[in-house]
Design an enzyme around this catalytic site. Structure first.
Site, PDB file in Angstrom:
ATOM      1  N   ARG A  50       5.825 -41.126  15.997  1.00 42.93           N
ATOM      2  CA  ARG A  50       5.914 -39.820  15.308  1.00 42.93           C
ATOM      3  C   ARG A  50       7.025 -39.865  14.265  1.00 42.93           C
ATOM      4  NH1 ARG A  50       9.073 -36.115  17.362  1.00 42.93           N
ATOM      5  NH2 ARG A  50       8.322 -36.340  19.484  1.00 42.93           N
ATOM      6  N   TYR A 102      -5.031 -23.226  -4.237  1.00 46.11           N
ATOM      7  CA  TYR A 102      -5.985 -23.625  -3.187  1.00 46.11           C
ATOM      8  C   TYR A 102      -6.016 -22.554  -2.087  1.00 46.11           C
ATOM      9  CZ  TYR A 102      -7.989 -26.301   0.644  1.00 46.11           C
ATOM     10  OH  TYR A 102      -8.763 -26.708   1.685  1.00 46.11           O
ATOM     11  N   ASP A 174       1.196 -29.249  -6.454  1.00 42.16           N
ATOM     12  CA  ASP A 174       0.049 -29.806  -5.732  1.00 42.16           C
ATOM     13  C   ASP A 174      -0.752 -30.640  -6.730  1.00 42.16           C
ATOM     14  OD1 ASP A 174      -2.442 -30.282  -4.537  1.00 42.16           O
ATOM     15  OD2 ASP A 174      -2.326 -28.455  -3.335  1.00 42.16           O
ATOM     16  N   LYS A 199      -8.615 -36.230  -0.464  1.00 40.45           N
ATOM     17  CA  LYS A 199      -9.421 -36.188  -1.676  1.00 40.45           C
ATOM     18  C   LYS A 199      -9.340 -37.536  -2.408  1.00 40.45           C
ATOM     19  CE  LYS A 199      -9.713 -31.998  -0.081  1.00 40.45           C
ATOM     20  NZ  LYS A 199      -8.869 -30.918  -0.531  1.00 40.45           N
TER      21      LYS A 199
HETATM   22  C1  LIG Z   1      -8.078 -29.882   0.146  1.00 43.04           C
HETATM   23  C2  LIG Z   1      -6.846 -29.364  -0.513  1.00 43.04           C
HETATM   24  C3  LIG Z   1      -5.702 -29.029   0.232  1.00 43.04           C
HETATM   25  C4  LIG Z   1      -5.665 -29.073   1.742  1.00 43.04           C
HETATM   26  O1  LIG Z   1      -5.815 -30.362   2.228  1.00 43.04           O
HETATM   27  P1  LIG Z   1      -6.533 -30.750   3.633  1.00 43.04           P
HETATM   28  O2  LIG Z   1      -6.467 -32.224   3.596  1.00 43.04           O
HETATM   29  O3  LIG Z   1      -7.911 -30.180   3.594  1.00 43.04           O
HETATM   30  O4  LIG Z   1      -5.726 -30.141   4.735  1.00 43.04           O
HETATM   31  C5  LIG Z   1      -4.580 -28.609  -0.470  1.00 43.04           C
HETATM   32  N1  LIG Z   1      -4.594 -28.500  -1.826  1.00 43.04           N
HETATM   33  C6  LIG Z   1      -5.683 -28.795  -2.558  1.00 43.04           C
HETATM   34  C7  LIG Z   1      -5.641 -28.646  -4.041  1.00 43.04           C
HETATM   35  C8  LIG Z   1      -6.853 -29.226  -1.935  1.00 43.04           C
HETATM   36  O5  LIG Z   1      -7.935 -29.507  -2.683  1.00 43.04           O
END
Ligand SMILES: *Cc1c(COP(=O)(O)O)cnc(C)c1O
Length: 385
Positions: A50, A102, A174, A199
């Site tokens: 962890r 998001y 982000d 992603k």
């Molecule tokens: C998908 C996404 C998230 C959240 O991520 P997860 O891996 O689904 O928890 C945060 N910000 C953006 C822009 C996203 O597309």
């Protein structure tokens, strides 16, 4: 070597041939949860997974290099990466976030604020006077997300960073939609970069994970302390898969955006489409800014249909090379109807404010042959009477 290594090289080479035990070319996966002490009070580099794991460390090192930061935390989801950054906030601190961020981040910020963890205001960050007014309230943290989802609106990272710096705020970006291959927010003045590694970083739609990269050691130290304390750190196998995905990030992003541009041109010329949102189009309001702060336009695009809802449903059902699914950034093309899918939790009024209509369609353009993708859209449109 005299000149600094380029991103594609760093993505491919980080951690290669770093295994002292066997000389493995690809860094091995360390699944062990714990690591034996060499002797009494003699800890090795790692003690418990962890807190730290060798496989996760290689991924963190690669992400740190790619974003130009000083250290990274790998988290078990993108949302836990977002959550981790909010651990920097105390009750009474103000967070300024984009009104079109998001949906999961919106829900988290709003819910934590309602519990008194901090205060939040959601604003249109492209509106300079609104932004200036919010900054006068001395925020502790400004959250950015550019391009936005699903309308691909672009905000000026460098400008907002310098405005936020002048009031002593931290800036987190982000960077999920572009990845460090196409945008490096730390080099534009941000303090923290957040990713949903689910992603483009992993890129193969088979891992859920996140990353937080810090620009300075003090922030990095705080974030890794909280990640361990809260138990948000990512798994070894996930880290291995993301590192494997990262090896091809630059070539993938190149093809994603080549295909996206091809589809954007096709859709622009299509009489059933009333508007295409893609910053790679010269007519797009974000085009100049995107050119200035991005190294490419990315693989996401949205468009507005000029047809009734039954025709739209037939169109979606007729597509063969686009899966009707949420998420984005994988090798496979996806089609999404934001109003009933990714943005379904929003009220009708909030959808309207965000410009998300019932006829808006979002594509995550994959790595199939671009002409095949255009042909698939064409055959689906041809079925609309
Ligand atoms: C998908 C996404 C998230 C959240 O991520 P997860 O891996 O689904 O928890 C945060 N910000 C953006 C822009 C996203 O597309």
């Amino acid at each position: 070597m005299s000149r600094p290594l380029q991103a594609a090289t760093l993505a491919v080479r980080t951690g290669i041939e770093s295994d002292p035990a066997q000389g493995a070319v690809v860094p091995p996966i360390y699944l062990s949860t714990n690591y034996a002490f060499k002797g009494f009070d003699q800890k090795r580099d790692f003690d418990y997974s962890r807190s730290g794991n060798p496989t996760r460390s290689v991924l963190a090192e690669a992400m740190t290099k790619l974003e130009g930061g000083c250290d990274s935390v790998i988290t078990n989801t993108g949302m836990s990466a977002v959550n981790l950054v909010t651990a920097l906030l105390n009750p009474g601190d103000l967070l300024i976030a984009p009104h079109d961020c998001y949906g999961g981040s919106y829900r988290l910020f709003d819910s934590l604020a309602k519990k008194g963890a901090f205060e939040v205001v959601f604003i249109d960050q492209s509106n300079e006077s609104e932004l200036q007014k919010a900054l006068e309230r001395n925020p502790r943290l400004v959250w950015l997300e550019t391009p936005s989802n699903p309308l691909l609106r672009i905000v000026d990272v460098q400008k907002i960073c310098s405005m936020a710096k002048s009031v002593g705020a931290l800036i987190a970006v982000d960077n999920t939609f572009l990845s460090p291959a196409l945008q490096q927010p730390l080099l534009l003045g941000a303090d923290i970069v957040v990713h949903s590694a689910t992603k483009y970083l992993n890129g193969h739609s088979d891992v859920v994970a996140g990353v937080v990269v810090s620009k300075d050691p003090e922030l990095a130290e705080k974030l890794s302390w909280w990640a361990n304390c809260l138990g948000l750190t990512g798994g070894a196998f996930d880290s291995y898969l993301i590192l494997r995905g990262l090896r091809t990030l630059n070539v993938r992003m190149r093809t994603h955006q080549e295909n996206a541009l091809q589809l954007a041109h096709y859709l622009t010329d299509n009489p059933w489409v009333s508007h295409v949102y893609y910053p790679g189009l010269e007519s797009d309001p974000g085009h100049q800014l995107a050119k200035k702060q991005q190294a490419g336009f990315g693989g996401m695009l949205s468009f507005e249909l000029a047809m009734d809802l039954d025709q739209m449903k037939l169109l979606l059902a007729s597509l063969e090379l686009f899966s009707l699914a949420e998420s984005l950034g994988g090798v496979e093309s996806l089609v999404c109807h934001p109003a009933t899918m990714t943005h379904a939790a929003m009220s009708e009024e909030a959808l309207e404010n965000a410009g998300v209509s019932q006829r808006l369609i979002r594509l995550s353009v994959g790595l199939e042959d671009g002409h095949d993708l255009v042909a698939d859209l064409a055959q689906a449109f041809a079925r609309i009477a």
